[in-house]
Design an enzyme around this catalytic site. Structure first.
Site, PDB file in Angstrom:
ATOM      1  N   ASP A 260      -0.760  -1.523  -4.210  1.00  0.00           N
ATOM      2  CA  ASP A 260      -1.999  -1.998  -3.690  1.00  0.00           C
ATOM      3  C   ASP A 260      -2.801  -0.606  -3.391  1.00  0.00           C
ATOM      4  O   ASP A 260      -2.400  -0.014  -2.671  1.00  0.00           O
ATOM      5  CB  ASP A 260      -1.849  -2.998  -2.691  1.00  0.00           C
ATOM      6  CG  ASP A 260      -3.298  -3.563  -2.399  1.00  0.00           C
ATOM      7  OD1 ASP A 260      -4.171  -3.799  -3.249  1.00  0.00           O
ATOM      8  OD2 ASP A 260      -3.694  -4.017  -1.217  1.00  0.00           O
TER       9      ASP A 260
ATOM     10  N   SER B 292       0.712  -1.322  -0.043  1.00  0.00           N
ATOM     11  CA  SER B 292      -0.253   0.281  -0.049  1.00  0.00           C
ATOM     12  C   SER B 292       0.875   1.275  -0.148  1.00  0.00           C
ATOM     13  O   SER B 292       2.125   1.053   0.249  1.00  0.00           O
ATOM     14  CB  SER B 292      -0.814   0.095   1.208  1.00  0.00           C
ATOM     15  OG  SER B 292      -0.082   0.300   2.481  1.00  0.00           O
TER      16      SER B 292
ATOM     17  N   GLY C  48      -8.955 -11.146   1.318  1.00  0.00           N
ATOM     18  CA  GLY C  48      -8.650 -12.878   1.281  1.00  0.00           C
ATOM     19  C   GLY C  48      -8.653 -13.474   2.664  1.00  0.00           C
ATOM     20  O   GLY C  48      -8.787 -14.649   2.885  1.00  0.00           O
TER      21      GLY C  48
ATOM     22  N   ASN D 224      -3.515 -10.037   3.638  1.00  0.00           N
ATOM     23  CA  ASN D 224      -2.588  -9.068   4.541  1.00  0.00           C
ATOM     24  C   ASN D 224      -2.931  -9.192   5.925  1.00  0.00           C
ATOM     25  O   ASN D 224      -1.836  -9.586   6.547  1.00  0.00           O
ATOM     26  CB  ASN D 224      -2.726  -7.740   4.252  1.00  0.00           C
ATOM     27  CG  ASN D 224      -2.114  -6.737   4.789  1.00  0.00           C
ATOM     28  OD1 ASN D 224      -0.927  -6.898   5.333  1.00  0.00           O
ATOM     29  ND2 ASN D 224      -2.456  -5.546   4.992  1.00  0.00           N
TER      30      ASN D 224
ATOM     31  N   GLY E   6      -9.783  -6.458   6.231  1.00  0.00           N
ATOM     32  CA  GLY E   6      -9.622  -6.761   7.612  1.00  0.00           C
ATOM     33  C   GLY E   6     -10.522  -7.980   8.308  1.00  0.00           C
ATOM     34  O   GLY E   6     -10.984  -8.598   7.294  1.00  0.00           O
TER      35      GLY E   6
END
Length: 296
Positions: free
Chosen positions: A94, A59, A218, A240, A188
């Site tokens: 991202d 990110s 995911g 993540n 999250g």
């Protein structure tokens, strides 16, 4: 600016072929967000041991934390070389802004996502078009988004929505390589009230676009839904939170057990070792779940 000079010597690849292959053969390429050297090293070594293609994502917040785009590119390229990584590795921005995508491409990223889902579709479409045209000059792949993904990403909070097939088709025609579309997924941890992905929406979007779809958020989706989504068009899955949690829990356990206070266990290499081992296990499990083992 000399694009050839910027990318000279890199072993990074763009994500066009590996995501297209995954879409065609019904598996998904893992996109793992990285946050530091330990994260990156662990993901690369695990992908190599599983012979899996891998997408390393950052990110804009993570880029800032690690020092900048050039720092991230140098670190990733150095690790690929020193660790003798031979599986396909993509360095992907991202949820990037238009400005962030430009900076990432200039630094040597091989794939970018422009996230204009918080804008009107018209602005999202125009900005995505500009990013696609720019990325072609760098031979980089492009991901776009329609229909916001729920949850929080770098301070941006969204409730999520189901993407419009008409908007998805228009975006695809710009020449993007894969598309993130809202199908009830969130960033999250998933709350207990969350029930399921919207598979009818996914099937409709996949048929309309004909390119690999991206599943953000995911971490925490039940395995049976992950596998069903892959069978219905998902070819790239972003992970993540799951790694962050497994890393944190392992380090917490090590510290709370008192081991961290013994001998020279204050050495950061020893302090971080349990987290690295936990992340390796998580990445290995995700590669297996996504079916990307031996696809490198």
């Amino acid at each position: 600016m000399n694009v050839q000079k910027i990318n000279n010597g890199t072993k990074l690849v763009n994500a066009k072929k590996i995501v297209a292959d995954a879409f065609k053969n019904k598996y998904a390429v893992p996109h793992i967000n990285i946050n530091n050297l330990e994260w990156t090293k662990t993901v690369l070594l695990t992908a190599q041991s599983e012979n899996s293609p891998i997408i390393l994502g950052t990110s804009e917040g993570a880029v800032k934390y690690m020092g900048g785009y050039n720092t991230v590119v140098g670190m990733v390229n150095g690790l690929i070389s020193d660790l003798k990584i031979t599986v396909p590795v993509v360095l992907h921005l991202d949820h990037g802004s238009k400005e962030g995508a430009l900076l990432a491409l200039e630094a040597g990223y091989t794939s970018v996502m422009y996230d204009g889902s918080h804008e009107t579709f018209e602005i999202n479409y125009q900005n995505t078009k500009e990013v696609v045209e720019l990325a072609k000059k760098y031979n980089a792949s492009v991901e776009a988004e329609v229909g916001s993904i729920g949850g929080e990403e770098d301070g941006i909070v969204g409730d999520g929505e189901i993407a419009s097939p008409d908007e998805a088709i228009k975006m695809t025609k710009l020449g993007i390589d894969f598309l993130a579309a809202g199908i009830g997924n969130i960033h999250g941890p998933y709350p207990t009230s969350w029930k399921s992905l919207n598979f009818d929406a996914l099937i409709s979007l996949s048929k309309a676009c004909g390119i690999g779809m991206v599943l953000h958020g995911g971490s925490g989706i039940p395995s049976d839904q992950i596998k069903k989504s892959i069978q219905n068009g998902i070819a790239k899955i972003n992970i993540n939170t799951e790694l962050q949690i497994s890393n944190a829990h392992a380090i917490w356990k090590y510290v709370e057990s008192g081991e961290a206070k013994k001998g020279k266990n204050f050495d950061p290499r020893k302090l971080y070792a349990p987290g690295i081992k936990a992340m390796e296990q998580t990445v290995r499990e995700k590669i297996s779940e996504l079916g990307s083992s031996n696809k490198g």
